[in-house]
Design an enzyme around this catalytic site. Structure first.
Site, short mmCIF file in Angstrom:
data_model
loop_
_atom_site.label_atom_id
_atom_site.label_comp_id
_atom_site.label_asym_id
_atom_site.label_seq_id
_atom_site.Cartn_x
_atom_site.Cartn_y
_atom_site.Cartn_z
N ARG A 39 29.70 -69.25 -26.49
CA ARG A 39 31.02 -68.82 -26.03
C ARG A 39 31.79 -69.98 -25.44
O ARG A 39 33.00 -70.07 -25.58
CB ARG A 39 30.87 -67.69 -25.01
CG ARG A 39 32.21 -67.13 -24.56
CD ARG A 39 32.05 -65.84 -23.79
NE ARG A 39 31.52 -66.06 -22.46
CZ ARG A 39 31.23 -65.08 -21.60
NH1 ARG A 39 31.37 -63.83 -21.95
NH2 ARG A 39 30.76 -65.35 -20.40
N ARG A 95 31.05 -54.40 -9.39
CA ARG A 95 29.97 -55.36 -9.51
C ARG A 95 28.98 -55.25 -8.36
O ARG A 95 28.06 -56.06 -8.25
CB ARG A 95 30.57 -56.77 -9.51
CG ARG A 95 30.52 -57.44 -10.88
CD ARG A 95 31.14 -58.79 -10.71
NE ARG A 95 30.78 -59.75 -11.72
CZ ARG A 95 31.47 -59.96 -12.83
NH1 ARG A 95 32.51 -59.22 -13.12
NH2 ARG A 95 31.10 -60.92 -13.67
N ARG A 130 25.29 -66.83 -11.83
CA ARG A 130 25.91 -65.55 -12.23
C ARG A 130 24.84 -64.49 -12.52
O ARG A 130 24.99 -63.32 -12.20
CB ARG A 130 26.82 -65.76 -13.45
CG ARG A 130 28.11 -66.50 -13.08
CD ARG A 130 28.78 -67.12 -14.28
NE ARG A 130 29.30 -66.15 -15.22
CZ ARG A 130 29.55 -66.42 -16.50
NH1 ARG A 130 29.32 -67.62 -16.98
NH2 ARG A 130 30.04 -65.49 -17.27
N LYS A 169 30.36 -57.74 -23.19
CA LYS A 169 31.24 -56.70 -22.63
C LYS A 169 32.68 -56.85 -23.11
O LYS A 169 33.31 -55.88 -23.50
CB LYS A 169 31.21 -56.73 -21.08
CG LYS A 169 29.86 -56.39 -20.48
CD LYS A 169 29.95 -56.18 -18.98
CE LYS A 169 30.35 -57.43 -18.19
NZ LYS A 169 29.36 -58.55 -18.30
N ARG A 214 35.33 -71.66 -21.35
CA ARG A 214 35.27 -71.22 -19.95
C ARG A 214 34.43 -72.18 -19.12
O ARG A 214 33.31 -72.53 -19.49
CB ARG A 214 34.65 -69.81 -19.87
CG ARG A 214 35.65 -68.71 -20.00
CD ARG A 214 35.00 -67.36 -20.00
NE ARG A 214 34.25 -67.08 -18.77
CZ ARG A 214 33.83 -65.87 -18.46
NH1 ARG A 214 34.06 -64.85 -19.26
NH2 ARG A 214 33.15 -65.68 -17.34
P1 AMP Z 1 33.61 -62.06 -15.83
O1 AMP Z 1 34.64 -62.49 -16.81
O2 AMP Z 1 33.57 -60.56 -15.64
O3 AMP Z 1 32.25 -62.62 -16.15
O4 AMP Z 1 34.03 -62.66 -14.41
C1 AMP Z 1 34.13 -64.05 -14.20
C2 AMP Z 1 34.07 -64.35 -12.70
O5 AMP Z 1 35.17 -63.69 -12.04
C3 AMP Z 1 32.82 -63.83 -12.00
O6 AMP Z 1 31.72 -64.72 -12.11
C4 AMP Z 1 33.32 -63.70 -10.55
O7 AMP Z 1 33.42 -64.95 -9.93
C5 AMP Z 1 34.75 -63.19 -10.76
N1 AMP Z 1 34.79 -61.69 -10.81
C6 AMP Z 1 35.12 -60.92 -11.88
N2 AMP Z 1 35.06 -59.62 -11.57
C7 AMP Z 1 34.70 -59.55 -10.27
C8 AMP Z 1 34.45 -58.47 -9.37
N3 AMP Z 1 34.56 -57.18 -9.75
N4 AMP Z 1 34.08 -58.79 -8.10
C9 AMP Z 1 33.98 -60.07 -7.70
N5 AMP Z 1 34.18 -61.13 -8.49
C10 AMP Z 1 34.54 -60.89 -9.78
#
Ligand code: AMP
Length: 189
Positions: A128, A89, A145, A13, A134
């Site tokens: 990654r 989400r 996740r 993404k 990360r």
């Molecule tokens: P991502 O980079 O989108 O994979 O997000 C990394 C982490 O940030 C996720 O595993 C969640 O812990 C938190 N996170 C990101 N976006 C959201 C969201 N819209 N709602 C809740 N937690 C989020």
């Protein structure tokens, strides 16, 4: 044009979001990037969010909506639209996004789903980790996740399909091919 990019962790993404935003002059709104930034700056919000992110769980809707609101306020009218990456989400977040958008008079035009098989995701996440470092990119956290994605986020696929907004793209293809497939969808009326 306002878009949502949907897909499991590791679907690509972030990479596609950057390419789409550059081509269509959209503002990239990645809740994950914003949260990681807060964590690395050691803000109150970052301190609150850190443990939740490290466990692969979802940060509370209150925090997320606050982030979205201030981001929309700061960037509205600066671009040709927004690309939401990592938000919404859950169905609750999708409803909250609807309310927010009504209040500032914008609509979602398309939702792109990046489809990637689970077996490919782990491989990508491990790669990654080597590039981005990360902390939540490891096998145990990925399982959590993915579980959160399947139970909370995947229902959005039917939700946006029912609204006739959903467009599916095969995210297992090579990056430029995926990008071309997305561009074809976005350039169609
Ligand atoms: P991502 O980079 O989108 O994979 O997000 C990394 C982490 O940030 C996720 O595993 C969640 O812990 C938190 N996170 C990101 N976006 C959201 C969201 N819209 N709602 C809740 N937690 C989020």
């Amino acid at each position: 044009m306002n878009l949502i990019l949907l897909g499991p962790p590791g679907a690509g993404k972030g990479t596609q979001a950057k390419m789409i935003c550059q081509k269509f002059n959209l503002c990239h709104l990645s809740t994950g990037d914003i949260l990681r930034n807060e964590v690395s700056n050691g803000t109150d919000l970052g301190v609150l969010a850190k443990d939740v992110i490290d466990k692969g769980q979802l940060v509370s809707d209150d925090i997320i909506i606050k982030i979205i609101k201030s981001f929309l306020n700061e960037n509205n009218n600066k671009f040709s639209g927004f690309l939401f990456d990592g938000f919404p989400r859950s169905l609750d977040q999708a409803n909250k996004l609807n309310d927010l958008m009504k209040s500032i008079n914008i609509v979602i035009h398309k939702v792109i789903l990046l489809n990637v098989d689970q077996s490919v995701l782990l491989e990508r996440i491990i790669q990654r980790k080597e590039v981005e470092g990360r902390k939540d990119d490891n096998k145990n956290v990925l399982e959590s996740r993915l579980d959160v994605y399947l139970t909370q986020t995947q229902p959005l696929v039917d939700y946006y399909n029912d609204l006739n907004l959903l467009k599916k793209v095969d995210g297992t293809n090579e990056i430029n091919q995926v990008n071309q497939d997305i561009n074809t969808i976005l350039e169609a009326a």
